[in-house]
Design an enzyme around this catalytic site. Structure first.
Site, PDB file in Angstrom:
ATOM      1  N   GLU A  60      -9.058  -1.997   5.400  1.00 22.00           N
ATOM      2  CA  GLU A  60      -7.961  -2.000   6.366  1.00 22.00           C
ATOM      3  C   GLU A  60      -8.507  -2.123   7.781  1.00 22.00           C
ATOM      4  O   GLU A  60      -8.023  -2.905   8.591  1.00 22.00           O
ATOM      5  CB  GLU A  60      -7.171  -0.700   6.233  1.00 22.00           C
ATOM      6  CG  GLU A  60      -6.035  -0.563   7.231  1.00 22.00           C
ATOM      7  CD  GLU A  60      -4.988   0.462   6.783  1.00 22.00           C
ATOM      8  OE1 GLU A  60      -5.343   1.376   6.024  1.00 22.00           O
ATOM      9  OE2 GLU A  60      -3.837   0.309   7.201  1.00 22.00           O
ATOM     10  N   SER A  64       1.155   6.343   2.472  1.00 23.59           N
ATOM     11  CA  SER A  64       1.803   7.342   3.323  1.00 23.59           C
ATOM     12  C   SER A  64       3.011   7.973   2.649  1.00 23.59           C
ATOM     13  O   SER A  64       3.723   7.312   1.880  1.00 23.59           O
ATOM     14  CB  SER A  64       2.272   6.703   4.631  1.00 23.59           C
ATOM     15  OG  SER A  64       1.189   6.119   5.298  1.00 23.59           O
ATOM     16  N   SER A 110       4.834  -1.189   4.342  1.00 24.07           N
ATOM     17  CA  SER A 110       5.045  -2.569   4.793  1.00 24.07           C
ATOM     18  C   SER A 110       5.143  -3.493   3.591  1.00 24.07           C
ATOM     19  O   SER A 110       4.473  -3.286   2.588  1.00 24.07           O
ATOM     20  CB  SER A 110       3.879  -3.033   5.668  1.00 24.07           C
ATOM     21  OG  SER A 110       3.687  -2.153   6.732  1.00 24.07           O
ATOM     22  N   GLU A 168      -6.046   8.487  17.556  1.00 22.84           N
ATOM     23  CA  GLU A 168      -6.713   9.794  17.484  1.00 22.84           C
ATOM     24  C   GLU A 168      -7.622   9.870  16.258  1.00 22.84           C
ATOM     25  O   GLU A 168      -8.751  10.356  16.343  1.00 22.84           O
ATOM     26  CB  GLU A 168      -5.664  10.917  17.435  1.00 22.84           C
ATOM     27  CG  GLU A 168      -4.897  11.124  18.739  1.00 22.84           C
ATOM     28  CD  GLU A 168      -3.836  10.054  19.012  1.00 22.84           C
ATOM     29  OE1 GLU A 168      -3.452   9.322  18.072  1.00 22.84           O
ATOM     30  OE2 GLU A 168      -3.392   9.937  20.170  1.00 22.84           O
ATOM     31  N   GLN A 222       0.858  -1.190   0.000  1.00 24.56           N
ATOM     32  CA  GLN A 222       0.000   0.000   0.000  1.00 24.56           C
ATOM     33  C   GLN A 222       0.893   1.239   0.000  1.00 24.56           C
ATOM     34  O   GLN A 222       1.466   1.597   1.032  1.00 24.56           O
ATOM     35  CB  GLN A 222      -0.857  -0.053   1.270  1.00 24.56           C
ATOM     36  CG  GLN A 222      -1.823   1.069   1.476  1.00 24.56           C
ATOM     37  CD  GLN A 222      -2.417   1.023   2.898  1.00 24.56           C
ATOM     38  OE1 GLN A 222      -1.824   0.430   3.798  1.00 24.56           O
ATOM     39  NE2 GLN A 222      -3.555   1.653   3.085  1.00 24.56           N
TER      40      GLN A 222
HETATM   41  C1  FAD Z   1       4.277  -0.584  11.522  1.00 21.47           C
HETATM   42  C2  FAD Z   1       3.660   0.361  10.558  1.00 21.47           C
HETATM   43  C3  FAD Z   1       3.308  -0.088   9.297  1.00 21.47           C
HETATM   44  C4  FAD Z   1       2.757   0.798   8.377  1.00 21.47           C
HETATM   45  N1  FAD Z   1       2.473   0.317   7.116  1.00 21.47           N
HETATM   46  C5  FAD Z   1       2.014   1.183   6.175  1.00 21.47           C
HETATM   47  C6  FAD Z   1       1.815   0.761   4.836  1.00 21.47           C
HETATM   48  O1  FAD Z   1       2.010  -0.399   4.515  1.00 21.47           O
HETATM   49  N2  FAD Z   1       1.406   1.639   3.909  1.00 21.47           N
HETATM   50  C7  FAD Z   1       1.160   2.939   4.229  1.00 21.47           C
HETATM   51  O2  FAD Z   1       0.756   3.677   3.361  1.00 21.47           O
HETATM   52  N3  FAD Z   1       1.347   3.393   5.500  1.00 21.47           N
HETATM   53  C8  FAD Z   1       1.777   2.549   6.475  1.00 21.47           C
HETATM   54  N4  FAD Z   1       1.986   2.986   7.767  1.00 21.47           N
HETATM   55  C9  FAD Z   1       1.800   4.410   8.030  1.00 21.47           C
HETATM   56  C10 FAD Z   1       0.655   4.745   8.961  1.00 21.47           C
HETATM   57  O3  FAD Z   1      -0.584   4.606   8.326  1.00 21.47           O
HETATM   58  C11 FAD Z   1       0.918   6.169   9.429  1.00 21.47           C
HETATM   59  O4  FAD Z   1       2.085   6.140  10.223  1.00 21.47           O
HETATM   60  C12 FAD Z   1      -0.201   6.745  10.241  1.00 21.47           C
HETATM   61  O5  FAD Z   1      -1.336   6.960   9.434  1.00 21.47           O
HETATM   62  C13 FAD Z   1       0.208   8.028  10.946  1.00 21.47           C
HETATM   63  O6  FAD Z   1       0.788   8.943  10.085  1.00 21.47           O
HETATM   64  P1  FAD Z   1       2.173   9.671  10.436  1.00 21.47           P
HETATM   65  O7  FAD Z   1       3.128   8.594  10.826  1.00 21.47           O
HETATM   66  O8  FAD Z   1       2.513  10.535   9.310  1.00 21.47           O
HETATM   67  O9  FAD Z   1       1.864  10.525  11.703  1.00 21.47           O
HETATM   68  P2  FAD Z   1       1.159  11.961  11.746  1.00 21.47           P
HETATM   69  O10 FAD Z   1      -0.039  11.950  10.860  1.00 21.47           O
HETATM   70  O11 FAD Z   1       2.171  13.012  11.533  1.00 21.47           O
HETATM   71  O12 FAD Z   1       0.667  11.994  13.240  1.00 21.47           O
HETATM   72  C14 FAD Z   1       1.515  12.264  14.352  1.00 21.47           C
HETATM   73  C15 FAD Z   1       0.653  12.337  15.593  1.00 21.47           C
HETATM   74  O13 FAD Z   1      -0.291  13.392  15.456  1.00 21.47           O
HETATM   75  C16 FAD Z   1      -1.586  12.928  15.617  1.00 21.47           C
HETATM   76  N5  FAD Z   1      -2.515  13.599  14.711  1.00 21.47           N
HETATM   77  C17 FAD Z   1      -2.366  13.852  13.404  1.00 21.47           C
HETATM   78  N6  FAD Z   1      -3.453  14.425  12.892  1.00 21.47           N
HETATM   79  C18 FAD Z   1      -4.327  14.544  13.906  1.00 21.47           C
HETATM   80  C19 FAD Z   1      -5.657  15.023  14.032  1.00 21.47           C
HETATM   81  N7  FAD Z   1      -6.346  15.508  13.005  1.00 21.47           N
HETATM   82  N8  FAD Z   1      -6.226  14.976  15.249  1.00 21.47           N
HETATM   83  C20 FAD Z   1      -5.555  14.472  16.325  1.00 21.47           C
HETATM   84  N9  FAD Z   1      -4.338  13.982  16.270  1.00 21.47           N
HETATM   85  C21 FAD Z   1      -3.721  14.021  15.068  1.00 21.47           C
HETATM   86  C22 FAD Z   1      -1.531  11.457  15.275  1.00 21.47           C
HETATM   87  O14 FAD Z   1      -2.595  10.724  15.852  1.00 21.47           O
HETATM   88  C23 FAD Z   1      -0.161  11.076  15.808  1.00 21.47           C
HETATM   89  O15 FAD Z   1      -0.283  10.780  17.163  1.00 21.47           O
HETATM   90  C24 FAD Z   1       2.535   2.141   8.719  1.00 21.47           C
HETATM   91  C25 FAD Z   1       2.872   2.592  10.016  1.00 21.47           C
HETATM   92  C26 FAD Z   1       3.432   1.721  10.917  1.00 21.47           C
HETATM   93  C27 FAD Z   1       3.789   2.237  12.280  1.00 21.47           C
END
Ligand code: FAD
Lengths: 406, 373
Positions: free
Chosen positions: A260, A145, A177, A387, A142
């Protein structure tokens, strides 16, 4: 169970009996015996990892040849055309057997990307990829991100520009992933920078061996490398690999995200099941002479209440599905609780173990728990952070006003 | 007998409609200040029109023979509406104690009146410590010496739900054989009942004094422990249903308020701290409903997992209701803290229900005990 289901269950058992052994019940295994692994993510060395993926593909191929590769899929693409209830029944029965772990194929590819391709791809792309995926030949990832687009997924910046019959993609994806094992990826790209951000996105199926696709592993806090950065540099994709309309990719993304939520949190078996098993946890308390510690007993009870109530919630969702009613918010609640329950369990266990979890004495069932402990932070993030899940519950289920967004 | 999904929905709808008509907030407020703390006319209607007291009593004893699932639906709705009525004491505690005793003569004597709504009943177990553990009971029963199988009770009970109004009082008292269950008539000589002041104004409780009160043994002499273990499992699930209903109502009230109340130029529900509070309440409520309904289903099936599920339901619903009741006041701000707003009635009910059978420390151990840990 009605006759049709009973027949199906019998057929499943005949198939499994013919191919694999029954699994020892992991939740009831005697303390101190067998494998004490508590891994949620793999942290295998590369050769072992390759072998692990080979075994996953192999078992998927056998399933497929016997009609269980894609139970809910349309017959024309090698599916069985049965219901989600058949699928759940199959999973429940298969959990009793000692089969290869196929998570690398199924969690993202078969669970999320497959249904999206089916719903939105053009016929020749469906024919090209769906049978290959469900046969175990093609693993999918996928590509959603990006460094600047996580929770705010509609901010994707990877560009796709039309050139004749092709599109040219440039940009960077992150946290992907299983990209290192994948043959295809579903990418969200920006095709119209002038439109409001949700309306300028287009989805493409990217062959991972296309020139200009570069996968770089990212090491995780668990030590292993299950996710990756993916760089896309002048990657040419034929227009027939586009999913949905030009600039209509958000609809495609929603299909994936809905699947998902149904996938994450429904992983019942696996090594971590023991973390929520009363027998296993009480054996640990006996082994550590903490059996009658009142404070720990109270925490154990709290933990089991949540774990069991979550099981009841899943059972109810399943019953609704069987009765032909769409489940309500159970799946989202279950996903939230799954992460929290395992987190509580890991911290409970580490308090029971005390110093024995901070360095490896070689003793069975002690340091192994670090594998679970270190995996738990991810469970609150992946597939939508806590969140974001709470925003969804509050807005979609309780009808609270939307967040103020730019 | 088991109702299917559409029958359950119908049952829920008719009970909800009845509650809306007969137990609106004004009615609850009036009753919680009156003696008796229920409206006999409404009680009679619940029996005559909806046949509620007899719903889960076997047909051979004049009931409609439904089970814990249907009873759960009714209790959820009563919990939502904070109904002031002797339903929990009569139908959940006393009737279940009679059934658990296996004493068919006692059942035949008392259950038809209960099923018809003519007899109200109470179950007196706890004494001054509030514990429901029959092993801790000090009220004594001795044979009355007339050779007619009669007994005399001496001692004091507290926290007896609807104890001043019940026609029939079932009492756990100690004999030389151990704790046993006895039936006492309200008019019996030597019985004194005085109302207790209660945290939860919608649930009347009494202190009963027994001074050589004539009583009849129910079930075997010394079987009180076994009977009470069964009763507590089924009563925990009944209470859990009430709690789930009350918690759901608190959540709905909060969500309604968060949609309409504006501060800083926007609805408070658009502030994430409030939004997430409501989402956390939703999570608790969903878990509570699942835990109490699954436990009721397992009870109806006579499943071996029932005692564990009952303990889970009690713990899960107690926590969910208390959480929802507290956060409901928070979401309502100053209004929520006023006497006029119903939020405190739910808070009181939630805390009182959480502690009714001993509280978290007790039910945690009950769960571990049921799991063999
Ligand atoms: C082990 C693992 C596997 C993954 N695999 C995939 C994959 O295969 N493909 C893929 O596309 N993605 C993948 N991801 C990505 C995952 O979907 C994102 O990490 C996740 O959506 C959070 O985005 P970010 O890391 O950019 O954090 P951010 O969006 O920057 O968030 C940082 C913090 O701010 C908070 N926050 C952000 N916006 C808001 C809001 N509107 N209100 C309140 N709080 C908020 C979040 O909850 C978080 O605590 C994976 C992540 C992990 C950890």
């Amino acid at each position: 169970m009605d006759q049709d289901m009973q027949d199906f269950a019998a057929e499943v058992r005949r198939f499994l009996d013919a191919h694999v052994a029954r699994a020892p019940d992991r939740t009831a295994r005697p303390w101190g015996e067998g494998d004490d692994s508590m891994a949620y993510f793999s942290s295998l060395p590369p050769e072992k990892e390759q072998e692990f993926v080979r075994r996953a593909r192999e078992w998927q191929r056998i399933r497929h040849e016997n009609g269980f590769g894609w139970i809910t899929g349309p017959v024309e693409y090698g599916g069985r055309g049965l219901t989600a209830v058949h699928d759940l029944l199959y999973d429940a029965i298969e959990a009793e057997y000692d089969v290869a772990d196929t998570g690398v194929l199924s969690v993202i590819g078969l669970g999320m990307i497959g249904p999206t391709i089916l719903a939105h791809a053009q016929p020749q792309v469906r024919e090209r990829w769906l049978p290959a995926m469900y046969r175990g030949d093609a693993i999918a990832c996928q590509l959603f991100s990006e460094p600047g687009a996580g929770s705010d997924l509609a901010s994707v910046a990877t560009r796709a520009v039309r050139e004749g019959d092709d599109w040219v993609l440039n940009g960077q994806k992150v946290w992907t992933s299983v990209a290192q094992h994948s043959q295809i990826g579903l990418a969200l790209t920006r095709t119209n920078p002038d439109a409001p951000k949700h309306r300028g996105i287009t989805a493409f199926l990217v062959p991972m061996d296309a020139p200009g696709v570069e996968v770089r592993p990212l090491r995780q806090m668990t030590g292993g490398a299950d996710f990756n950065e993916v760089f896309l540099t002048d990657v040419r994709i034929p227009d027939d690999h586009r999913l949905g309309e030009v600039d209509g990719g958000w609809t495609v993304a929603l299909t994936t995200l809905m699947n998902e939520r149904a996938t994450v949190g429904s992983e019942g078996a696996g090594p971590v099941a023991a973390a929520l098993s009363p027998d296993h946890l009480s054996a640990l308390m006996r082994a550590t002479w903490t059996w009658d510690d009142r404070a720990l007993r109270a925490r154990l009870a709290e933990l089991l209440v949540d774990a069991m109530a979550t099981e009841h919630l899943n059972a109810r969702a399943l019953r609704k599905l069987r009765a032909g009613t769409a489940p309500g918010p159970e799946m989202s609640v279950s996903k939230l609780m799954y992460g929290q329950n395992l987190t509580c369990a890991a911290h409970f266990v580490s308090d029971v173990l005390g110093p024995r979890i901070i360095a490896d004495t070689g003793k069975w069932g002690t340091y192994a728990w670090t594998e679970l402990l270190l995996a738990t932070p991810a469970l609150r993030i992946l597939g939508g952070t806590e969140e974001i899940m709470k925003n969804i519950l509050a807005e979609r289920v309780l009808g609270l006003p939307k967040e103020v967004r730019s | 007998m088991t109702a299917d999904d559409s029958e359950l929905r119908e049952l829920r709808a008719s009970v909800r409609e009845f509650m809306a008509a007969k137990s609106p907030e004004e009615a609850v407020r009036k009753l919680m200040d009156s003696e008796p703390r229920f409206d006999p006319a409404v009680w009679a209607q619940a029996a005559d029109q909806l046949r509620l007291p007899g719903l889960a009593i076997p047909e051979e004893y004049g009931g409609d023979g439904f089970g814990p699932v249907e009873l759960g639906v009714v209790l959820e709705e009563m919990g939502r509406a904070l109904l002031c009525a002797p339903f929990f004491a009569t139908v959940v505690l006393a009737a279940q104690a009679l059934l658990a005793s296996g004493d068919s003569a006692a059942c035949a004597r008392h259950l038809p009146g209960i099923a018809a709504g003519r007899t109200t009943a109470a179950l007196a177990v706890a004494e001054d410590s509030g514990s429901w553990d029959p092993a801790l009971v000090s009220t004594r029963a001795v044979p009355d010496g007339d050779g007619d199988g009669g007994w005399k009770l001496r001692g004091r009970k507290s926290f007896v739900i609807d104890g001043t109004t019940a026609d029939l009082i079932l009492v756990v008292a100690r004999t030389v054989a151990g704790p046993a269950l006895f039936a006492v008539d309200r008019e019996a000589t030597g019985l004194a009942a005085e109302p207790m002041e209660t945290l939860d104004a919608t649930r009347a409780m009494a202190r009963l004094t027994f001074d050589a009160v004539p009583a009849t043994l129910v079930g075997a002499d010394g079987a009180g422990g076994r009977i009470m273990a069964k009763v507590l499992d089924i009563a925990s699930v009944g209470l859990a249903a009430e709690q789930a209903g009350g918690a759901r109502r608190c959540l709905e009230a909060s969500a309604e308020h968060a949609r309409v109340r504006h501060q800083f130029g926007r609805p408070i529900g658009s502030f994430q701290a409030v939004k997430h509070k409501c989402a956390d309440m939703l999570v608790q409520v969903e878990l509570a409903e699942a835990a109490s309904r699954e436990a009721a289903r397992l009870a109806a099936e006579g499943a071996a997992e029932f005692p564990v599920a009952a303990a889970v339901a009690h713990a899960c619903c107690s926590r969910a209701y208390m959480f929802a009741a507290m956060e409901n006041i928070q979401v309502h701000g100053g209004i929520g803290f006023t006497w006029e707003h119903p939020a405190h009635l739910y808070f009181r009910r939630a805390k009182s229900s959480q502690l009714l059978f001993g509280g978290p420390a007790v039910y945690h151990e009950r769960l571990l005990d049921r799991l063999g840990i």
